[in-house]
Design a protein around this motif. Structure first.
Motif, mmCIF file in Angstrom:
data_model
loop_
_atom_site.group_PDB
_atom_site.id
_atom_site.type_symbol
_atom_site.label_atom_id
_atom_site.label_comp_id
_atom_site.label_asym_id
_atom_site.label_seq_id
_atom_site.Cartn_x
_atom_site.Cartn_y
_atom_site.Cartn_z
ATOM 1 N N GLN A 54 26.501 35.187 97.156
ATOM 2 C CA GLN A 54 26.358 35.474 98.334
ATOM 3 C C GLN A 54 25.058 36.153 98.709
ATOM 4 O O GLN A 54 24.368 36.853 97.783
ATOM 5 N N MET A 55 24.421 36.051 99.755
ATOM 6 C CA MET A 55 23.362 36.549 100.260
ATOM 7 C C MET A 55 23.579 38.240 100.399
ATOM 8 O O MET A 55 24.398 38.589 100.855
ATOM 9 N N VAL A 56 22.489 38.980 99.862
ATOM 10 C CA VAL A 56 22.708 40.586 99.891
ATOM 11 C C VAL A 56 22.813 41.093 101.161
ATOM 12 O O VAL A 56 23.783 42.016 101.289
ATOM 13 N N ARG A 57 22.405 40.454 102.096
ATOM 14 C CA ARG A 57 22.537 40.977 103.519
ATOM 15 C C ARG A 57 24.071 40.863 104.075
ATOM 16 O O ARG A 57 24.531 41.608 104.831
ATOM 17 N N THR A 58 24.990 40.032 103.140
ATOM 18 C CA THR A 58 26.384 40.058 103.623
ATOM 19 C C THR A 58 27.161 41.194 102.938
ATOM 20 O O THR A 58 28.317 41.112 103.010
ATOM 21 N N TYR A 59 26.580 41.880 101.931
ATOM 22 C CA TYR A 59 27.220 42.898 101.062
ATOM 23 C C TYR A 59 27.373 44.094 101.872
ATOM 24 O O TYR A 59 26.702 44.590 102.849
ATOM 25 N N SER A 60 28.530 44.666 101.476
ATOM 26 C CA SER A 60 28.868 46.072 102.026
ATOM 27 C C SER A 60 27.712 47.243 101.441
ATOM 28 O O SER A 60 26.984 46.654 100.229
ATOM 29 N N ARG A 61 27.833 48.183 101.938
ATOM 30 C CA ARG A 61 26.774 49.438 101.443
ATOM 31 C C ARG A 61 27.120 49.482 99.943
ATOM 32 O O ARG A 61 26.195 49.715 99.126
ATOM 33 N N GLY A 62 28.134 49.594 99.513
ATOM 34 C CA GLY A 62 28.810 49.987 98.278
ATOM 35 C C GLY A 62 28.543 48.769 97.251
ATOM 36 O O GLY A 62 27.834 49.295 96.102
ATOM 37 N N MET A 63 28.552 47.701 97.779
ATOM 38 C CA MET A 63 28.088 46.440 96.862
ATOM 39 C C MET A 63 26.622 46.607 96.677
ATOM 40 O O MET A 63 26.156 46.099 95.725
ATOM 41 N N GLN A 64 25.930 46.673 97.613
ATOM 42 C CA GLN A 64 24.123 46.959 97.539
ATOM 43 C C GLN A 64 23.885 48.003 96.533
ATOM 44 O O GLN A 64 22.957 47.798 95.997
ATOM 45 N N GLN A 65 24.820 48.968 96.662
ATOM 46 C CA GLN A 65 24.458 50.137 95.651
ATOM 47 C C GLN A 65 24.617 49.755 94.059
ATOM 48 O O GLN A 65 23.919 50.154 93.258
ATOM 49 N N ARG A 66 25.550 49.065 94.054
ATOM 50 C CA ARG A 66 26.150 48.700 92.709
ATOM 51 C C ARG A 66 24.999 47.758 92.180
ATOM 52 O O ARG A 66 24.622 47.704 91.104
ATOM 53 N N LEU A 67 24.499 46.702 92.875
ATOM 54 C CA LEU A 67 23.602 45.698 92.797
ATOM 55 C C LEU A 67 22.163 46.391 92.487
ATOM 56 O O LEU A 67 21.351 46.025 91.422
ATOM 57 N N SER A 68 22.085 47.740 93.158
ATOM 58 C CA SER A 68 20.754 48.415 93.001
ATOM 59 C C SER A 68 20.759 49.028 91.584
ATOM 60 O O SER A 68 19.931 49.362 90.936
ATOM 61 N N VAL A 69 22.022 49.563 91.246
ATOM 62 C CA VAL A 69 22.101 50.063 89.803
ATOM 63 C C VAL A 69 21.868 49.052 88.785
ATOM 64 O O VAL A 69 21.169 49.355 87.761
ATOM 65 N N ALA A 70 22.436 47.726 88.872
ATOM 66 C CA ALA A 70 22.040 46.803 88.117
ATOM 67 C C ALA A 70 20.615 46.558 88.062
ATOM 68 O O ALA A 70 20.096 46.389 86.815
ATOM 69 N N ARG A 71 19.780 46.643 89.076
ATOM 70 C CA ARG A 71 18.335 46.370 89.129
ATOM 71 C C ARG A 71 17.807 47.425 88.131
ATOM 72 O O ARG A 71 17.049 47.081 87.437
ATOM 73 N N SER A 72 18.153 48.719 88.437
ATOM 74 C CA SER A 72 17.412 49.681 87.812
ATOM 75 C C SER A 72 17.750 49.807 86.424
ATOM 76 O O SER A 72 16.861 50.424 85.422
ATOM 77 N N LEU A 73 18.545 49.136 85.884
ATOM 78 C CA LEU A 73 18.964 49.084 84.396
ATOM 79 C C LEU A 73 18.680 47.806 83.613
ATOM 80 O O LEU A 73 18.717 47.570 82.543
ATOM 81 N N LEU A 74 18.026 46.927 84.333
ATOM 82 C CA LEU A 74 17.981 45.614 83.935
ATOM 83 C C LEU A 74 17.149 45.431 82.607
ATOM 84 O O LEU A 74 17.477 44.719 81.745
#
Length: 240
Positions: free
Chosen positions: A135-155
């Motif tokens: 799914q495109m990130v713009r369809t994510y909830s705020r919480g889902m985007q925050q989770r993906l941001s955590v994954a990005r920071s730990l990649l």
């Protein structure tokens, strides 16, 4: 902008840091030293400079004067400095019209990661977004985007994590997930510096608290020693 840790156990060293905006001092001769493996909560009133301090450590903002060192890197302009750091700020740094896989693959390329496909897949699974990875990130909830941001920071498996209010937008389940993730990273020996306006949920597993007040670190204490710092204890009680 350089400072050298005086022993091999020191991970973050900040000496005499000054940052002004429009002649107003935000950080005023700030000093702090953190050892490897610390999980330190950065507390302080809104607007006191927590975000500025973290952005300086991440190499995103230049101070007016002072010295910093992270690990063996004494300059935020060195590639080594940025590779050591995972940063999560108020902005997700995600591309809204890309999906989760595309976002993380982009960052994997920037970090020149080998086995990028495997790392991206594992990162998405680690934050429980596999079912929505296309799914495109713009369809994510705020919480889902925050989770993906955590994954990005730990990649890129950084040694140091700089997190600015990472619980923002998370629901109860998301906050519990972040609790467990932080505890796991702490057990792995990562150094975590985390700004939190409401720090109490973190006190059960953090190692230290740093109180930013009037542009400087007013108190820096192991969590178990907080009762011996009555001003800090009172501030934490007020922020509950």
């Amino acid at each position: 902008m350089s400072a050298q840790p005086s022993d091999t156990n020191r991970q973050i060293v900040v000496n005499d840091l000054v940052k002004k905006y429009h002649a107003r001092s935000v950080l005023n001769h700030l000093f702090i030293t953190m050892d490897k493996g610390a999980l330190c909560i950065l507390v302080g009133d809104n607007g006191v400079g927590k975000t500025t301090l973290l952005r300086i450590l991440a190499g995103l903002v230049r101070p007016d004067s002072g010295e910093i060192a992270i690990g063996n890197s004494s300059s935020s302009r060195e590639p080594q400095h940025r590779r050591m750091i995972g940063y999560l700020g108020h902005h997700s740094m995600l591309y809204q019209d890309l999906n989760a896989i595309e976002n993380l693959t982009h960052y994997a390329r920037l970090y020149q990661l080998t086995q990028a496909e495997k790392i991206v897949s594992e990162s998405i699974q680690s934050v429980d977004l596999k079912n929505s990875q296309y799914q495109m990130v713009r369809t994510y909830s705020r919480g889902m985007q925050q989770r993906l941001s955590v994954a990005r920071s730990l990649l890129h498996d950084p040694e140091v994590l700089l997190l600015d209010e990472p619980y923002t937008g998370l629901d109860k389940q998301g906050a519990q997930f972040l609790d467990m993730r932080l505890q796991s990273l702490h057990r792995q020996g990562k150094t975590i510096f985390l700004a939190a306006h409401r720090p109490h949920r973190l006190l059960s597993f953090a190692s230290h608290v740093a109180w930013l007040k009037d542009g400087a670190i007013a108190e820096y204490s192991p969590v178990q020693d907080i009762p011996g710092h009555p001003d800090l204890a009172a501030y934490l009680q007020e922020s509950a």
